[in-house]
Design an enzyme around this catalytic site. Structure first.
Site, mmCIF file in Angstrom:
data_model
loop_
_atom_site.group_PDB
_atom_site.id
_atom_site.type_symbol
_atom_site.label_atom_id
_atom_site.label_comp_id
_atom_site.label_asym_id
_atom_site.label_seq_id
_atom_site.Cartn_x
_atom_site.Cartn_y
_atom_site.Cartn_z
ATOM 1 N N HIS A 182 40.866 34.817 44.362
ATOM 2 C CA HIS A 182 42.056 35.294 44.150
ATOM 3 C C HIS A 182 42.765 35.686 45.612
ATOM 4 O O HIS A 182 43.783 35.246 46.060
ATOM 5 C CB HIS A 182 42.394 36.410 43.315
ATOM 6 N N TYR A 235 56.701 44.374 39.290
ATOM 7 C CA TYR A 235 56.223 43.918 37.872
ATOM 8 C C TYR A 235 57.309 44.161 36.829
ATOM 9 O O TYR A 235 57.511 43.107 36.132
ATOM 10 C CB TYR A 235 55.030 44.552 37.516
ATOM 11 N N ASP A 277 49.403 35.295 44.483
ATOM 12 C CA ASP A 277 49.759 36.343 43.818
ATOM 13 C C ASP A 277 51.504 36.483 43.986
ATOM 14 O O ASP A 277 52.010 35.343 43.410
ATOM 15 C CB ASP A 277 49.145 37.565 44.330
#
Length: 411
Positions: A369, A308, A175
């Site tokens: 993930h 982000y 990630d």
């Protein structure tokens, strides 16, 4: 600042406030035949909300505090000092390999806890494991001004390792951990000697940059596994990417809802725990501990999304690192790659090998993930093989081979 021991101690008023809000929760209706494609089912949310209201955080806190934790101040160029929280499990072996574990969203330092006992077992290389809470996550402080992007997260982690006496080290990440460890390799290749990654972002090889891989890509048809990977990647782009657009464009607006409503936070994260894993049998204890790290985080649950926005709005140029910069070849840092079929993006090996000198690959038949949580045994296997005797990154850290006999590392 010398690292100081750290114990998690959430103020009782925060726990009481959480329970009050949960007891007053109201829920939306739900369409007939509603399923996970619409989001978290109503029955699951009602059950977990009630479970969270009755749940004893102090027991989870006590369990977490059995893990060696510390905090220290890190000065990032252009920003005030940040108080960084981290797990630090030191091996008794003097030649243990310093390993930096970097989490992402919606993960945290707790992902590393699954591999701590596995990497401490005899019979393989020994590791000193450092697993920080990234700035704005968990119990770490976050910056007060804009512009804290991938280069700054990388600088934070790098300086943490230096402050602990690890001038050379290796990394593991998925990630955001993928991008942060890639950034560390790009910025500090003389210190970061190898990286293992389990979320791989790469592109098809080109004749100008990767001629041999481009030739392989041109003559070899896609396998059934490759085709299934493209399907998984397409699903994520079409059905699972909405959160990213919101967090990348209006993180402050989202933060109001997640900060004020623990039910909203629970739904926002639990959806990912379900959708991003390969039929992971989450227990309520695991889910509530995972979400509570965000609920009780130092900077609040909305601060974690700032990475982000800052990353997406980073402009290419000297002194900056964009995601595109990190999805291409990085020299000098040996790579280990783990391919999991339920990762958010699953790409052919010829694509992934464009990232750098690959010395280890694991093609797993299941897994999603959250590799360290879903398949901790396999991640430990990867690291012990990659850095163990005969592995592609054995002896990569000077005088720290992971074994008492450090003869090869000194060559």
């Amino acid at each position: 600042m010398t690292p100081q021991p750290f114990k998690i101690s959430v103020p009782q008023e925060k726990i009481d406030d959480l329970k009050t809000k949960l007891s007053l929760a109201s829920f939306p209706d739900e369409l007939d035949s509603a399923a996970w494609d619409l989001g978290v089912p109503l029955a699951d949310m009602k059950r977990l909300t009630k479970a969270w209201e009755k749940w004893d955080w102090r027991q989870a806190e006590e369990k977490l505090n059995k893990v060696p934790q510390y905090h220290t101040s890190i000065k990032v160029n252009g920003f005030d000092e940040l108080d960084i929280h981290f797990v630090w499990q030191r091996s008794e072996k003097k030649n243990a390999i310093p390993l930096l574990f970097v989490h992402g969203w919606p993960g945290s330092f707790i992902e590393a806890l699954h591999i701590l006992p596995l990497l401490a077992k005899p019979g393989g290389p020994a590791f000193h494991i450092v697993a920080p809470s990234l700035p704005n996550y968990g119990f770490s402080e976050g910056p007060k001004k804009r512009g804290f992007a991938l280069a700054q997260y990388a600088e934070t982690c790098h300086k943490l390792m230096l402050s602990l006496g690890y001038n050379e080290y290796v990394t593991q990440g998925g990630d955001w951990g993928f991008y942060v460890t890639r950034a560390i390799g790009a910025l500090y290749p003389e210190n970061c000697k190898a990286s293992h990654i389990n979320m791989i972002r790469a592109h098809a090889p080109t004749w100008s940059k990767n001629p041999l891989l481009a030739l392989q890509h041109a003559v070899m048809p896609y396998s059934q596994r490759d085709k299934a990977g493209f399907e998984r990647s397409a699903w994520f782009s079409k059905e699972g990417f909405g959160y990213n657009l919101t967090q990348s464009t209006k993180p402050q607006t989202l933060a109001y809802g997640l900060t004020d409503s623990p039910v909203a936070l629970l739904a926002w994260i639990y959806e990912k725990l379900h959708d991003w894993t390969d039929n992971m049998p989450w227990s309520d204890e695991e889910i509530l501990t995972w979400v509570s790290i965000y609920q009780f985080s130092r900077m609040g649950p909305g601060a974690a999304h700032r990475i982000y926005y800052e990353t997406v709005h980073t402009k290419a140029g000297p002194g900056s690192l964009t995601r595109a910069d990190l999805e291409t070849w990085t020299s000098g840092v040996k790579l280990g790659l783990a391919y999991n079929p339920k990762e958010l993006g699953v790409f052919p090996k010829t694509w992934c090998r464009t990232l750098g000198p690959v010395v280890y690959e694991a093609e797993n038949d299941s897994g999603g993930h959250f590799y360290a949580t879903e398949k901790p045994d396999w991640l430990a296997r990867d690291l012990r093989t990659m850095f163990g005797k005969g592995g592609g990154a054995y002896g990569v850290v000077k005088e720290r081979s992971g074994y008492d006999d450090d003869s090869r590392a000194k060559l």
